[in-house]
Design a protein around this motif. Structure first.
Motif, PDB file in Angstrom:
ATOM      1  N   LYS A 113       0.819  -1.220   0.000  1.00 45.13           N
ATOM      2  CA  LYS A 113       0.000   0.000   0.000  1.00 45.13           C
ATOM      3  C   LYS A 113       0.851   1.268   0.000  1.00 45.13           C
ATOM      4  N   GLY A 114       2.162   1.082   0.034  1.00 44.08           N
ATOM      5  CA  GLY A 114       3.051   2.254   0.039  1.00 44.08           C
ATOM      6  C   GLY A 114       3.213   2.885   1.414  1.00 44.08           C
ATOM      7  N   GLU A 115       2.890   2.149   2.458  1.00 46.33           N
ATOM      8  CA  GLU A 115       2.989   2.711   3.808  1.00 46.33           C
ATOM      9  C   GLU A 115       4.377   2.514   4.411  1.00 46.33           C
ATOM     10  N   ILE A 116       5.198   1.708   3.735  1.00 49.46           N
ATOM     11  CA  ILE A 116       6.548   1.445   4.241  1.00 49.46           C
ATOM     12  C   ILE A 116       7.553   1.817   3.157  1.00 49.46           C
ATOM     13  N   TYR A 117       8.583   2.547   3.518  1.00 52.14           N
ATOM     14  CA  TYR A 117       9.587   2.960   2.522  1.00 52.14           C
ATOM     15  C   TYR A 117      10.991   2.781   3.091  1.00 52.14           C
ATOM     16  N   ARG A 118      11.977   2.788   2.194  1.00 56.76           N
ATOM     17  CA  ARG A 118      13.368   2.600   2.597  1.00 56.76           C
ATOM     18  C   ARG A 118      14.069   3.959   2.643  1.00 56.76           C
ATOM     19  N   ALA A 119      14.868   4.189   3.678  1.00 54.23           N
ATOM     20  CA  ALA A 119      15.608   5.458   3.771  1.00 54.23           C
ATOM     21  C   ALA A 119      16.835   5.265   4.658  1.00 54.23           C
ATOM     22  N   GLU A 120      17.642   6.305   4.747  1.00 57.31           N
ATOM     23  CA  GLU A 120      18.829   6.230   5.603  1.00 57.31           C
ATOM     24  C   GLU A 120      18.425   6.489   7.056  1.00 57.31           C
ATOM     25  N   TYR A 121      18.944   5.675   7.949  1.00 59.72           N
ATOM     26  CA  TYR A 121      18.708   5.905   9.369  1.00 59.72           C
ATOM     27  C   TYR A 121      19.993   6.455   9.955  1.00 59.72           C
ATOM     28  N   ARG A 122      19.876   7.547  10.705  1.00 61.76           N
ATOM     29  CA  ARG A 122      21.071   8.142  11.300  1.00 61.76           C
ATOM     30  C   ARG A 122      20.948   8.022  12.815  1.00 61.76           C
ATOM     31  N   GLY A 123      21.993   7.545  13.452  1.00 62.97           N
ATOM     32  CA  GLY A 123      21.897   7.422  14.907  1.00 62.97           C
ATOM     33  C   GLY A 123      23.243   7.166  15.550  1.00 62.97           C
ATOM     34  N   PHE A 124      23.244   7.265  16.876  1.00 62.50           N
ATOM     35  CA  PHE A 124      24.471   6.991  17.637  1.00 62.50           C
ATOM     36  C   PHE A 124      24.466   5.528  18.037  1.00 62.50           C
ATOM     37  N   TYR A 125      25.571   4.862  17.714  1.00 62.23           N
ATOM     38  CA  TYR A 125      25.599   3.415  17.883  1.00 62.23           C
ATOM     39  C   TYR A 125      26.715   2.998  18.846  1.00 62.23           C
ATOM     40  N   SER A 126      26.338   2.134  19.810  1.00 57.82           N
ATOM     41  CA  SER A 126      27.330   1.606  20.743  1.00 57.82           C
ATOM     42  C   SER A 126      27.739   0.223  20.261  1.00 57.82           C
ATOM     43  N   THR A 127      28.989   0.079  19.913  1.00 58.10           N
ATOM     44  CA  THR A 127      29.444  -1.223  19.412  1.00 58.10           C
ATOM     45  C   THR A 127      29.477  -2.223  20.562  1.00 58.10           C
ATOM     46  N   ARG A 128      29.867  -1.746  21.744  1.00 60.02           N
ATOM     47  CA  ARG A 128      29.950  -2.693  22.864  1.00 60.02           C
ATOM     48  C   ARG A 128      28.574  -3.288  23.188  1.00 60.02           C
ATOM     49  N   GLN A 129      27.554  -2.442  23.224  1.00 59.36           N
ATOM     50  CA  GLN A 129      26.210  -2.939  23.552  1.00 59.36           C
ATOM     51  C   GLN A 129      25.440  -3.385  22.307  1.00 59.36           C
ATOM     52  N   GLU A 130      26.022  -3.149  21.167  1.00 60.26           N
ATOM     53  CA  GLU A 130      25.374  -3.474  19.894  1.00 60.26           C
ATOM     54  C   GLU A 130      23.963  -2.902  19.809  1.00 60.26           C
ATOM     55  N   GLN A 131      23.853  -1.608  20.085  1.00 61.97           N
ATOM     56  CA  GLN A 131      22.519  -0.999  19.975  1.00 61.97           C
ATOM     57  C   GLN A 131      22.629   0.488  19.654  1.00 61.97           C
ATOM     58  N   PHE A 132      21.547   0.988  19.034  1.00 61.67           N
ATOM     59  CA  PHE A 132      21.449   2.429  18.831  1.00 61.67           C
ATOM     60  C   PHE A 132      21.066   3.077  20.146  1.00 61.67           C
ATOM     61  N   LEU A 133      21.637   4.255  20.405  1.00 58.24           N
ATOM     62  CA  LEU A 133      21.332   4.953  21.651  1.00 58.24           C
ATOM     63  C   LEU A 133      20.381   6.095  21.352  1.00 58.24           C
ATOM     64  N   GLN A 134      19.752   6.564  22.439  1.00 58.19           N
ATOM     65  CA  GLN A 134      18.849   7.694  22.268  1.00 58.19           C
ATOM     66  C   GLN A 134      19.385   8.859  23.075  1.00 58.19           C
ATOM     67  N   GLU A 135      18.819  10.029  22.818  1.00 56.56           N
ATOM     68  CA  GLU A 135      19.284  11.218  23.543  1.00 56.56           C
ATOM     69  C   GLU A 135      19.172  11.022  25.054  1.00 56.56           C
ATOM     70  N   LYS A 136      18.122  10.306  25.467  1.00 55.42           N
ATOM     71  CA  LYS A 136      17.916  10.126  26.913  1.00 55.42           C
ATOM     72  C   LYS A 136      18.985   9.236  27.558  1.00 55.42           C
ATOM     73  N   ASP A 137      19.761   8.545  26.746  1.00 55.87           N
ATOM     74  CA  ASP A 137      20.816   7.687  27.301  1.00 55.87           C
ATOM     75  C   ASP A 137      22.065   8.481  27.698  1.00 55.87           C
ATOM     76  N   ARG A 138      22.133   9.750  27.291  1.00 53.86           N
ATOM     77  CA  ARG A 138      23.340  10.541  27.565  1.00 53.86           C
ATOM     78  C   ARG A 138      23.445  10.909  29.043  1.00 53.86           C
ATOM     79  N   ASN A 139      24.686  11.151  29.496  1.00 55.89           N
ATOM     80  CA  ASN A 139      24.905  11.741  30.817  1.00 55.89           C
ATOM     81  C   ASN A 139      24.386  13.177  30.804  1.00 55.89           C
ATOM     82  N   PRO A 140      24.128  13.750  32.007  1.00 53.78           N
ATOM     83  CA  PRO A 140      23.653  15.140  32.024  1.00 53.78           C
ATOM     84  C   PRO A 140      24.606  16.103  31.303  1.00 53.78           C
ATOM     85  N   ASP A 141      25.916  15.800  31.280  1.00 54.03           N
ATOM     86  CA  ASP A 141      26.842  16.706  30.602  1.00 54.03           C
ATOM     87  C   ASP A 141      26.945  16.429  29.095  1.00 54.03           C
TER      88      ASP A 141
END
Ligand code: ME8
Length: 511
Positions: A113-141
C-alpha cells in the motif's frame, strides 16, 4: 453470549518473571474470571516476546542458540501462569510460525500500500552494547555513559513506516473515543504527546547486525525491529478465530502506553485496514522504596517465593487489594503481612472456622433451616448489607476498582463476624429463654449463608479459596453466578466439615 477478548503484554524473555509480570497476569485474570462469571464468552491471551538484540546477546553469552534460550525463559513464564492459577486460553510466543506468518503478511500488505519505505537511518551506535542509543541515554553533561564503550554516529539503510501521515486520524479517533484508555487521565497524556509532530517509525534492522528477528517479506536482508513484531501478537493469536478481533482490552503497564500501544498500534492497524482495539487498561508499577521494580535495577522480587510462603490466593488477594489500578504501589513485606493477618487470617479465616465449628457443635454438623419468625433486626441488617455489598462489588469490578470492591467485601465479612459476636450462639445453645430454640438455628443458618455469599464474591480473585469454602460448607455452587449471589436457603441440610485452615500463621521471618 457476548465475546470478550482480553490480553496482557507479552513479556520479554531476557530475564526471569518478577512481581510486575505476576501482577499484570493476576489483574488480567481477575478481569477474565469476572467477565466469565458475568456470562461473557472470554478469550484470554498472554505470552512471551522473544526476538531482539538482548535475547541474541544473552544466548551468545551462554553459548546456546537464541531459540533454546527463548524456550527456557518462555517456559518460566508459562510455569508462572500455572502457579498463579491464570486462566488464559492461549499463550503466544513470537517465535511461533503462526505469529511470524501474520507479521510478514501485515508488513507485506503495508508495503504494497506504500505505507513502508526505505531510507537512511542516522543514529548513535554503541558497538559494545550493539545498539542504537537515544538522547535520553546521555549523561547530564552530554557525554555517553561508560557502559556503552565507544559511541559513533552511523548511517545505515532501513525501512520506515509512515506514522506521521496518520497523526490527525489518531487525534480525531482519541477525541471521539474518550474511554479508549483507562484511567482516563492517561488519554490526555497521549493527546499531549500528539501535539508534537510524529516521526515516521524505523521498523527494521539489517540482518548482519541483528539475526534474531522476523525477516521482512520484501527484503530478507532486514528483520523487523521490536514493536512491529511484538504488538502484532494480539492479532496473530486470533486471526483464525472469527469474531474476536478487535480486542476488548489490552492490559499493559504505563511504560508501554506511549508511544507503542496508544500511537503505533492503532495506526498500524488502521493503515492495514483493521479496526483498533476497543480499549487499553493501563496499570501502574510495583516499586520498592519508590524505585520501579525491574530486572535491570536488581530490585525485582521473585513472585514465586511469596506464593510458596503464603499460597497463591493470598498472593493474588494482596496484589489486587493493594493496588489502585493505574497508580503505583510500593511493595513491602510488612504491608503484605498486615493484610494477610488482619483481612485474610483474622477476618475471613476466622469467620470460616467459627461457622464450621459452631455448626458442628450446635447443629450436629448440618446447616439448619432458619426460622423466619425468629429473624430480627440484626439478621435483617445483615441481609440489607449483603444487597448493597454485592451490587457495589459488581459495579466496582466493572469499573476496575478491584481494591475498593475487596474493601467492601471485607466490611461485609467483618459484619458477619460482628453478628456472631452479638448473637453468641454458644450462649443461645445453653439458654433457657423462650426464643432461644428458634433463634439458634436462625443465627447459624444466617452466618453460613452470609459466608457462602461472601465466598462467592471472592471467586474472581481467590478461586481456590472459594472452592474450598464451598466444599467445607457442603455446597455445590449454582451454574450461574448471579443465582449464587442470591440470599436464600440453599445451604439448609448441607453437611459441613468440622474445620478448614485457609491462612496458616506465617513462620517468623528468618534474620
Ligand atoms: O515491555 N510493575 O515486556 P516486559 C508493574 N515485551 N508492571 C510492570 C513492572 C512493574 N515493576 N515491570 C514491568 C515489554 N511491568 C514488552 C511488551 S507488548 C506487545 C510487548 C509490566 O517484560 C510492563 O509494564 O518489560 C509490561 O506491561 C509487562 O510487565 C511486560 O514487561
Amino acid at each position: 453470549m457476548k465475546s470478550f477478548y482480553l490480553t496482557t503484554a507479552i513479556d520479554y524473555v531476557n530475564g526471569s518473571p518478577h512481581l510486575g509480570h505476576a501482577y499484570e497476569k493476576v489483574l488480567a485474570d481477575v478481569i477474565a474470571r469476572f467477565r466469565r462469571l458475568m456470562g461473557d464468552q472470554v478469550f484470554f491471551l498472554t505470552g512471551t516476546d522473544e526476538h531482539g538484540q538482548k535475547v541474541q546477546q544473552s544466548a551468545r553469552a551462554r553459548g546456546i542458540a537464541p531459540q533454546q534460550f527463548a524456550d527456557e525463559v518462555s517456559a518460566e513464564f508459562r510455569a508462572l501462569c500455572t502457579k498463579l492459577h491464570i486462566s488464559n486460553d492461549d499463550f503466544i510466543r513470537t517465535t511461533e510460525e503462526r505469529h511470524k506468518r501474520v507479521v510478514r503478511d501485515l508488513l507485506q500488505r503495508l508495503f504494497d500500500k506504500g505505507e513502508i519505505y526505505r531510507a537512511e537511518y542516522r543514529g548513535f551506535y554503541s558497538t559494545r552494547q550493539e545498539q542504537f542509543l537515544q538522547e535520553k541515554d546521555r549523561n547530564p553533561d552530554g557525554s555517553w555513559p561508560e557502559i556503552f564503550g565507544e559511541v559513533t554516529e552511523i548511517l545505515e539503510p532501513n525501512y520506515f513506516f509512515k506514522l506521521r501521515g496518520y497523526q490527525d486520524w489518531l487525534v480525531d479517533f482519541l477525541k471521539k473515543n474518550e474511554s479508549f484508555i483507562f484511567p482516563r487521565y492517561r488519554q490526555k497524556q497521549v493527546l499531549e504527546f500528539l501535539t508534537e509532530p510524529l516521526n515516521d517509525l524505523c521498523i527494521s534492522r539489517p540482518r548482519e547486525r541483528l539475526e534474531w528477528g522476523i525477516p521482512l517479506p520484501f527484503d530478507e536482508n532486514f528483520v523487523t525491529y521490536v514493536w512491529f513484531d511484538a504488538l502484532v501478537n494480539y492479532y496473530s493469536a486470533v486471526v483464525d478465530k472469527p469474531g474476536l478481533w478487535p480486542a476488548d482490552f489490552h492490559v499493559i503497564g504505563k511504560d508501554i502506553l506511549v508511544p507503542p500501544h496508544a500511537v503505533y498500534w492503532p495506526i498500524m492497524l488502521h493503515a492495514a485496514g483493521l479496526p483498533p482495539p476497543r480499549a487499553l487498561l493501563v496499570h501502574g508499577w510495583w516499586t520498592q522504596r519508590g524505585a520501579k521494580m525491574s530486572k535491570s535495577t536488581g530490585n525485582a522480587l521473585n513472585p514465586l517465593d511469596l506464593v510458596t510462603e503464603f499460597g497463591v490466593d493470598a498472593f493474588r488477594y494482596f496484589l489486587v487489594r493493594e493496588m489502585n489500578v493505574g497508580q503505583d504501589s510500593d511493595f513491602t513485606r510488612e504491608q503484605f503481612l498486615v493484610r494477610y493477618n488482619s483481612e485474610l487470617a483474622n477476618n475471613l479465616g476466622n469467620l470460616v472456622n467459627r461457622t464450621l465449628n459452631m455448626t458442628t457443635r450446635f447443629a450436629g454438623g448440618v446447616v439448619p433451616a432458619p426460622v423466619d419468625s425468629a429473624e430480627e433486626e440484626p439478621e435483617r441488617a445483615l441481609k440489607e448489607l449483603w444487597k448493597t455489598t454485592h451490587t457495589e462489588f459488581i459495579q466496582l469490578c466493572e469499573g476496575f476498582q478491584f481494591h475498593l470492591a475487596l474493601e467492601r467485601l471485607m466490611v461485609f465479612l467483618t459484619a458477619i463476624n460482628g453478628h456472631i459476636e452479638l448473637r453468641a450462639p454458644w450462649k443461645l445453645a445453653k439458654s433457657t429463654e423462650p426464643g432461644a430454640a428458634a433463634l439458634l438455628p436462625t443465627v447459624l443458618a444466617t452466618m453460613a449463608e452470609a459466608l457462602r455469599l461472601g465466598a462467592a464474591l471472592l471467586q474472581p480473585v481467590m478461586p481456590s479459596t472459594t472452592e474450598k469454602i464451598q466444599a467445607a460448607l457442603g455446597h455445590a455452587p449454582a451454574a450461574a453466578w448471579r443465582d449464587e449471589l442470591e440470599w436464600g436457603t440453599r445451604l439448609t441440610g448441607a453437611k459441613v466439615s468440622p474445620g478448614l485452615v485457609l491462612f496458616p500463621r506465617p513462620e517468623p521471618e528468618k534474620k
